[in-house]
Motif scaffolding. Structure first.
Motif, mmCIF file in Angstrom:
data_model
loop_
_atom_site.group_PDB
_atom_site.id
_atom_site.type_symbol
_atom_site.label_atom_id
_atom_site.label_comp_id
_atom_site.label_asym_id
_atom_site.label_seq_id
_atom_site.Cartn_x
_atom_site.Cartn_y
_atom_site.Cartn_z
ATOM 1 N N SER A 47 0.811 -1.216 0.000
ATOM 2 C CA SER A 47 0.000 0.000 0.000
ATOM 3 C C SER A 47 0.845 1.268 0.000
ATOM 4 O O SER A 47 0.316 2.371 -0.155
ATOM 5 C CB SER A 47 -0.925 0.009 1.220
ATOM 6 N N GLY A 48 2.149 1.114 0.195
ATOM 7 C CA GLY A 48 3.041 2.260 0.215
ATOM 8 C C GLY A 48 3.178 2.913 1.575
ATOM 9 O O GLY A 48 3.913 3.897 1.715
ATOM 10 N N VAL A 49 2.491 2.384 2.579
ATOM 11 C CA VAL A 49 2.617 2.940 3.926
ATOM 12 C C VAL A 49 4.049 2.775 4.430
ATOM 13 O O VAL A 49 4.637 3.698 5.001
ATOM 14 C CB VAL A 49 1.622 2.263 4.892
ATOM 15 N N MET A 50 4.598 1.598 4.214
ATOM 16 C CA MET A 50 5.999 1.333 4.546
ATOM 17 C C MET A 50 6.826 1.576 3.285
ATOM 18 O O MET A 50 6.685 0.840 2.303
ATOM 19 C CB MET A 50 6.176 -0.099 5.053
ATOM 20 N N PRO A 51 7.690 2.594 3.269
ATOM 21 C CA PRO A 51 8.385 3.001 2.040
ATOM 22 C C PRO A 51 9.586 2.137 1.674
ATOM 23 O O PRO A 51 10.699 2.636 1.496
ATOM 24 C CB PRO A 51 8.807 4.439 2.356
ATOM 25 N N PHE A 52 9.375 0.839 1.557
ATOM 26 C CA PHE A 52 10.434 -0.087 1.179
ATOM 27 C C PHE A 52 9.863 -1.081 0.182
ATOM 28 O O PHE A 52 8.671 -1.383 0.217
ATOM 29 C CB PHE A 52 10.982 -0.836 2.399
ATOM 30 N N GLU A 53 10.734 -1.598 -0.691
ATOM 31 C CA GLU A 53 10.269 -2.590 -1.650
ATOM 32 C C GLU A 53 9.974 -3.919 -0.986
ATOM 33 O O GLU A 53 9.229 -4.744 -1.512
ATOM 34 C CB GLU A 53 11.304 -2.780 -2.763
ATOM 35 N N SER A 54 10.544 -4.144 0.187
ATOM 36 C CA SER A 54 10.287 -5.349 0.974
ATOM 37 C C SER A 54 10.467 -5.015 2.442
ATOM 38 O O SER A 54 11.341 -4.218 2.809
ATOM 39 C CB SER A 54 11.249 -6.469 0.578
ATOM 40 N N TRP A 55 9.649 -5.620 3.297
ATOM 41 C CA TRP A 55 9.789 -5.352 4.723
ATOM 42 C C TRP A 55 11.113 -5.872 5.271
ATOM 43 O O TRP A 55 11.554 -5.445 6.341
ATOM 44 C CB TRP A 55 8.610 -5.932 5.506
ATOM 45 N N VAL A 56 11.763 -6.772 4.527
ATOM 46 C CA VAL A 56 13.066 -7.282 4.961
ATOM 47 C C VAL A 56 14.102 -6.164 4.986
ATOM 48 O O VAL A 56 15.073 -6.223 5.733
ATOM 49 C CB VAL A 56 13.535 -8.411 4.016
ATOM 50 N N LYS A 57 13.899 -5.127 4.187
ATOM 51 C CA LYS A 57 14.840 -4.018 4.121
ATOM 52 C C LYS A 57 14.440 -2.866 5.031
ATOM 53 O O LYS A 57 15.091 -1.838 5.061
ATOM 54 C CB LYS A 57 14.952 -3.527 2.678
ATOM 55 N N ALA A 58 13.358 -3.040 5.764
ATOM 56 C CA ALA A 58 12.873 -1.971 6.633
ATOM 57 C C ALA A 58 13.834 -1.738 7.790
ATOM 58 O O ALA A 58 14.250 -2.680 8.455
ATOM 59 C CB ALA A 58 11.483 -2.314 7.159
ATOM 60 N N ASP A 59 14.213 -0.490 8.010
ATOM 61 C CA ASP A 59 15.002 -0.133 9.180
ATOM 62 C C ASP A 59 14.311 0.991 9.944
ATOM 63 O O ASP A 59 13.999 0.845 11.115
ATOM 64 C CB ASP A 59 16.446 0.225 8.809
ATOM 65 N N THR A 60 14.036 2.109 9.268
ATOM 66 C CA THR A 60 13.296 3.175 9.941
ATOM 67 C C THR A 60 11.858 2.753 10.258
ATOM 68 O O THR A 60 11.176 3.407 11.044
ATOM 69 C CB THR A 60 13.276 4.451 9.073
ATOM 70 N N TRP A 61 11.407 1.679 9.665
ATOM 71 C CA TRP A 61 10.113 1.078 9.982
ATOM 72 C C TRP A 61 10.308 -0.328 10.555
ATOM 73 O O TRP A 61 9.400 -1.159 10.529
ATOM 74 C CB TRP A 61 9.229 1.001 8.733
ATOM 75 N N GLY A 62 11.468 -0.571 11.105
ATOM 76 C CA GLY A 62 11.822 -1.922 11.524
ATOM 77 C C GLY A 62 11.082 -2.440 12.738
ATOM 78 O O GLY A 62 11.120 -3.640 13.017
ATOM 79 N N ALA A 63 10.386 -1.568 13.479
ATOM 80 C CA ALA A 63 9.677 -2.019 14.684
ATOM 81 C C ALA A 63 8.639 -3.083 14.362
ATOM 82 O O ALA A 63 8.486 -4.060 15.112
ATOM 83 C CB ALA A 63 9.014 -0.822 15.360
ATOM 84 N N TYR A 64 7.965 -2.934 13.246
ATOM 85 C CA TYR A 64 6.860 -3.834 12.910
ATOM 86 C C TYR A 64 7.375 -5.176 12.407
ATOM 87 O O TYR A 64 6.797 -6.223 12.695
ATOM 88 C CB TYR A 64 5.950 -3.133 11.895
#
Length: 369
Positions: free
Chosen positions: A185-202
């Motif tokens: 949905s674009g809420v998390m601005p990453f192509e994959s949640w595996v690369k999430a850091d600034t959104w890494g809490a979830y």
């Protein structure tokens, strides 16, 4: 208290690989290939979070039952995380101030010193989706993410107490489904949640739920296996999946099998050492190695290597890197023994939660959970 030595050595190896990956960004020429190859091992961070969920639920799943026990649990976790976080972040604040004052020519990556992000770093919320880039001690996003998971431990506990294993499976599915939805949905601005850091809490909370589920499965299992090699094969298969860049859920399944088998054999045969004794001190401080290595990177690579050595020799670079890595391990050991453990012991005594002397040594070793 079970030591879970396989977890210790796996987290040590992962911390060393992450450190090598970050140091590898400064490699000359073809040496950058090492950094590129290690990039595929990013899901090792998920292994950290799964193991943390396993250990935290094992230790606190039965203890947290009301507001008071929840407060005690949070206090213990905070005094384990925050002093080292504050110490390492303070280094980057100091460097940023020196750069701002013109005393230093540069402090590595200029975007690290974003003063508007200082409050979120102090509050440990920088990985909750409130920032758009990593700042100061950039790896501390994972502490912010773990703190988020610590805060939400009651959600996991309630799901289990109300609905049993089915409740945890449902929560696990909901967590990973939510991650996928946030990405698509674009809420998390990453192509994959595996690369999430600034959104890494979830991402971390989902891994925590998986770790808690595995803790329960180990506790309930009647399997009597005590051989370590199946767990090693499972973790190697997980790493192979990472290198081959298979679907992340294939990797997660392999990691889950590895953690389950490791937990099972440690439960069945807790006294056997699974790695050389001389590595014991380093294995107990993987958390410290992870947090201190950006500091040594700043000193020995961003400044000393980049501004003074500047050699194109790949051999010299990796010899130098090995020395800095070893130094970082010694810094982490000293920090744990002289600073973190001393301060946490004092802070426990202040509120009347001091550990009994008879188990103090064992508790110090397990404090890296």
């Amino acid at each position: 208290m079970i030591r879970y030595r396989l977890f210790e050595i796996w987290r040590l190896v992962a911390a060393l690989l992450i450190m090598l990956y970050h140091f590898g960004h400064f490699a000359p020429g073809a040496g950058l290939a090492v950094k590129d190859e290690l990039e595929s091992l990013r899901p090792l961070l998920d292994m950290f979070f799964i193991i943390s969920g396993f250990l935290i639920f094992t230790r606190y799943g039965d203890q947290v039952r009301d507001a008071r026990s929840y407060g005690i649990y949070l206090y213990k976790r905070l005094i384990r995380l925050y002093p080292l976080h504050l110490a390492t972040m303070s280094y980057f604040v100091l460097v940023g101030l020196l750069v701002l004052a013109g005393v230093l020519r540069s402090g590595g990556e200029p975007e690290l010193y974003d003063w508007s992000a200082l409050p979120s770093n102090l509050l440990l919320i920088q990985a909750w989706g409130v920032e758009d880039r990593l700042t100061f001690n950039f790896v501390s996003w994972s502490l912010s993410a773990e703190w988020f998971a610590y805060l939400l431990l009651p959600v996991i506990i309630v799901a289990y107490r109300q609905w049993g294993l089915a409740g945890l499976f449902a929560l696990l599915f909901a967590c990973y489904a939510s991650l996928e939805l946030m990405v698509r949905s674009g809420v998390m601005p990453f192509e994959s949640w595996v690369k999430a850091d600034t959104w890494g809490a979830y991402r971390t909370f989902a891994d925590f739920v998986l770790g808690a589920l595995l803790s329960l499965l180990v506790h309930r299992s009647r399997l009597s296996v005590s051989a370590r090699w199946p767990a090693w094969i499972a973790i190697l298969l997980a790493c192979t999946s990472m290198v081959l860049q298979l679907n992340i859920y294939v990797t997660l399944f392999a990691l889950a099998v590895a953690v389950f088998l490791a937990g099972l054999v440690e439960r069945n045969d807790p006294e056997r050492y699974t790695y050389p004794v001389f590595l014991r001190a380093a294995a107990a401080v993987s958390f410290g190695i992870y947090l201190w290595h950006p500091v040594t990177e700043s000193m020995f690579f961003s400044y000393l290597w980049s501004h003074h050595i500047r050699s194109e020799s790949i051999g010299l670079f990796f010899t130098y890197t090995g020395c800095v890595m070893l130094l970082t391990v010694f810094v982490a050991i000293a920090s744990f023994r002289l600073f973190e453990n001393t301060l946490s012991g004092y802070l426990l005594r202040v509120v009347g939660l001091a550990r009994p002397k008879t188990v103090a040594k064992e508790a110090r070793v397990s404090a890296n959970r």
